[in-house]
Design a protein around this motif. Structure first.
Motif, PDB file in Angstrom:
ATOM      1  N   LEU A  23       0.792  -1.235   0.000  1.00  0.00           N
ATOM      2  CA  LEU A  23       0.000   0.000   0.000  1.00  0.00           C
ATOM      3  C   LEU A  23       0.825   1.286   0.000  1.00  0.00           C
ATOM      4  N   SER A  24       2.127   1.189   0.269  1.00  0.00           N
ATOM      5  CA  SER A  24       2.972   2.383   0.190  1.00  0.00           C
ATOM      6  C   SER A  24       3.571   2.555  -1.198  1.00  0.00           C
ATOM      7  N   GLY A  25       3.433   1.538  -2.045  1.00  0.00           N
ATOM      8  CA  GLY A  25       3.993   1.620  -3.388  1.00  0.00           C
ATOM      9  C   GLY A  25       5.507   1.556  -3.434  1.00  0.00           C
ATOM     10  N   ARG A  26       6.099   0.919  -2.430  1.00  0.00           N
ATOM     11  CA  ARG A  26       7.557   0.714  -2.431  1.00  0.00           C
ATOM     12  C   ARG A  26       7.817  -0.609  -3.160  1.00  0.00           C
ATOM     13  N   ILE A  62       4.560  -3.191   5.017  1.00  0.00           N
ATOM     14  CA  ILE A  62       4.958  -4.510   4.508  1.00  0.00           C
ATOM     15  C   ILE A  62       5.129  -5.511   5.652  1.00  0.00           C
ATOM     16  N   THR A  63       4.299  -5.370   6.681  1.00  0.00           N
ATOM     17  CA  THR A  63       4.379  -6.255   7.846  1.00  0.00           C
ATOM     18  C   THR A  63       3.175  -7.183   7.959  1.00  0.00           C
ATOM     19  N   LYS A  64       2.140  -6.921   7.166  1.00  0.00           N
ATOM     20  CA  LYS A  64       0.919  -7.705   7.278  1.00  0.00           C
ATOM     21  C   LYS A  64       0.250  -7.824   5.914  1.00  0.00           C
ATOM     22  N   LYS A  65      -0.158  -9.047   5.590  1.00  0.00           N
ATOM     23  CA  LYS A  65      -0.860  -9.225   4.319  1.00  0.00           C
ATOM     24  C   LYS A  65      -2.265  -8.648   4.431  1.00  0.00           C
ATOM     25  N   LEU A  66      -2.776  -8.155   3.321  1.00  0.00           N
ATOM     26  CA  LEU A  66      -4.152  -7.685   3.284  1.00  0.00           C
ATOM     27  C   LEU A  66      -5.083  -8.885   3.369  1.00  0.00           C
ATOM     28  N   SER A  67      -6.284  -8.674   3.832  1.00  0.00           N
ATOM     29  CA  SER A  67      -7.262  -9.761   3.909  1.00  0.00           C
ATOM     30  C   SER A  67      -7.660 -10.172   2.489  1.00  0.00           C
ATOM     31  N   LEU A  99       5.521 -12.349  -1.227  1.00  0.00           N
ATOM     32  CA  LEU A  99       5.705 -11.634   0.037  1.00  0.00           C
ATOM     33  C   LEU A  99       4.443 -11.628   0.898  1.00  0.00           C
ATOM     34  N   ALA A 100       3.279 -11.532   0.273  1.00  0.00           N
ATOM     35  CA  ALA A 100       2.019 -11.502   1.032  1.00  0.00           C
ATOM     36  C   ALA A 100       1.758 -12.825   1.745  1.00  0.00           C
ATOM     37  N   GLY A 101       2.229 -13.920   1.169  1.00  0.00           N
ATOM     38  CA  GLY A 101       2.129 -15.206   1.850  1.00  0.00           C
ATOM     39  C   GLY A 101       0.849 -16.000   1.642  1.00  0.00           C
ATOM     40  N   TRP A 102      -0.032 -15.538   0.755  1.00  0.00           N
ATOM     41  CA  TRP A 102      -1.218 -16.330   0.456  1.00  0.00           C
ATOM     42  C   TRP A 102      -0.825 -17.480  -0.462  1.00  0.00           C
TER      43      TRP A 102
END
Length: 132
Positions: A23-26, A62-67, A99-102
């Motif tokens: 969400l930060s676009g990095r 970048i510490t938590k995946k989105l739902s 990276l998101a881990g899904w």
């Protein structure tokens, strides 16, 4: 079925590289880092950018995946843009599975709506999951 190549090293004029972002676009790792060379804009987490398209899958730090619900909303926005840009060929990577881990099993169903869109190409593993 339209399948995204396993490795994308170049893009034709009408091809768009679709990647998972934060969400930060990095765009610093994985497919997002690759997207920089094709016009992904640092600080812009979503949408059409140069020859790329960002779909947010993790939070800004970048510490938590989105739902899955939040990612589905982003995928729906992507779907609408694919309809608007029928002249473009969207090459979807395994969005949300790095990276998101899904897992592919969790993410692939969000892309079922693209099966009949002839300008969207899905990863082989998504297509396998959707065929089950």
């Amino acid at each position: 079925m339209r399948e995204t190549p396993d490795w994308i090293t170049e893009l034709k004029d009408n091809e768009i590289f679709v990647f998972g972002s934060n969400l930060s676009g990095r765009h610093g790792k994985g497919a997002a880092k690759t997207a920089i060379k094709w016009g992904a804009v640092w600080g812009n987490p979503r949408g059409l950018q140069g020859k790329t398209y960002g779909i947010p899958t993790v939070n800004a730090s970048i510490t938590k995946k989105l739902s899955l619900d939040d990612i589905e909303k982003e995928v729906d926005l992507f779907y609408n843009d694919c309809i608007k840009h029928r002249d473009l060929k969207f090459l979807v990577t395994e969005v949300g599975c790095g990276l998101a881990g899904w897992t592919v099993k969790e993410i692939a169903p969000l892309f079922r709506i693209f099966i009949d869109l002839d300008n969207v190409y899905l990863p082989k593993n998504f297509l396998k999951e959707l065929a089950k």
